[in-house]
Design an enzyme around this catalytic site. Structure first.
Site: not given
Ligand code: NDP
Length: 306
Positions: A15, A144, A148, A173
């Site tokens: 979140g 990754y 997924k 993206n």
């Molecule tokens: P971000 O890197 O912005 O956010 C990742 C989130 O995952 C953060 O809230 C982070 O928490 C949390 N997180 C990471 N590792 C852990 C862990 N071990 N335990 C708990 N929480 C964890 O990613 P996005 O918002 O860009 O991506 C969100 C989803 O969308 C992902 O599943 C990604 O694979 C998918 N996605 C993203 C795309 C993109 O272009 N951005 C494209 C397609 C899919 P914290 O910051 O507090 O560490």
């Protein structure tokens, strides 16, 4: 168990990230939250979801009826190439912990997040939802991608064995406020914005990694968030759905560093299925989304992930 009239308690993993922050904005600022609903946005600081005990504890605390599962170990192209095994193992664990704990606690719906970069490397275009498992993903992010892909397999399993309606979306993206703007580990558009900002500030040439030929589709994070809410409330399939706008851009900057990898040349994904459900959804035009993201970055430089 959940009835139609009982308000949802939604737990959003990841979140605090790019997509999570956008969903929070739509829920809190655009009226996305219905009366009585409880929305919780988790960060890794509250629970490290690689760890099963911490995952169980956070589910025990919030008792969600619905889960939006965004948490993932994510990075840019170069970090993926360096640490494929790490991306595989962490993401396999996070996903299994979240899905199995959701099932054990009777969560009625989970919407997880796949990605358009998990599709087969050798494929025909446009890519659609039926093609996820049709061949190996691009080598640069095989760890990754395989983790997924297993979410989709697990969703099928939870439905086949337990009748659970767990599904997934496949965004192209994503870009927007709260993205990772780091040169090396950030996503392509946001890293480019940051590079441009730095080059302008320091009066140095703008150097762009790669050849400039790969094509990518982009979707603004708030559009993804609005579509996530629709999927959570309305979309009833187990099979995933691609979230993509129509725009497709090629990078046209000067001064390319072609010693750096391009990644996959093209991964154009079809939004035909989404259009069948939502023919009138209006996507934020790329130029408008980029302008908003640049403004956010400049105004929030101190807190931005750089
Ligand atoms: P971000 O890197 O912005 O956010 C990742 C989130 O995952 C953060 O809230 C982070 O928490 C949390 N997180 C990471 N590792 C852990 C862990 N071990 N335990 C708990 N929480 C964890 O990613 P996005 O918002 O860009 O991506 C969100 C989803 O969308 C992902 O599943 C990604 O694979 C998918 N996605 C993203 C795309 C993109 O272009 N951005 C494209 C397609 C899919 P914290 O910051 O507090 O560490």
């Amino acid at each position: 168990s959940q009835t139609k009239t009982e308000p949802m308690r939604v737990l959003v993993t990841g979140g605090s990230g790019l997509v999570g922050k956008a969903i929070e904005h739509v829920v809190k600022q655009e009226g996305g939250c219905l009366e009585g609903e409880q929305w919780t946005f988790l960060s890794s600081k509250e629970a490290n979801l690689v760890d099963l005990q911490q995952t169980r504890a956070v589910f025990e605390k919030y008792r969600p009826t619905h889960v939006i599962h965004l948490a993932a170990k994510v990075g840019g192209l170069y970090l993926h190439m360096k640490e494929n095994l790490h991306f595989l193992r962490d993401n396999l664990r996070i996903n299994d912990n979240v899905l199995q704990t959701s099932h054990e606690r009777g969560v009625t719906k989970v919407v997880s997040c796949l990605s358009s970069c998990i599709f087969p490397d050798k494929t025909t275009y446009p890519i659609d939802e039926s093609m996820i498992h049709n061949g190996p993903p691009h080598d640069s992010n095989f760890g990754y991608s395989h983790a997924k892909r297993m979410i989709d397999i697990q969703n099928r399993g939870y439905f086949a064995q337990h009748g659970r309606r767990y599904t997934a979306v496949i965004p192209t993206n994503v870009y927007g406020p709260y993205d990772n703007f780091n040169f090396e580990n950030g996503h392509v558009l946001s890293a480019l914005m940051h590079k441009t900002y730095a080059a302008k500030k320091e009066g140095t040439p703008l150097q762009v990694w790669g050849s400039g030929t790969p094509r990518r589709q982009f979707i603004y994070s708030l559009d993804v968030a609005r579509l996530f809410l629709w999927v959570l409330r309305e979309y009833d399939e187990i099979d995933p759905i691609i979230l993509s706008g129509e725009s497709n851009i090629v990078c046209v900057c000067v001064c390319f560093d072609t010693s750096k990898s391009d990644g996959q040349m093209k991964k154009t994904a079809s939004n035909a299925k989404l259009r069948r459900y939502l023919p009138d959804f209006t996507f934020t035009p790329l130029s408008e989304g980029i302008k908003k993201t640049c403004d956010w970055f400049v105004n929030n430089y101190d807190i931005a992930r750089t």
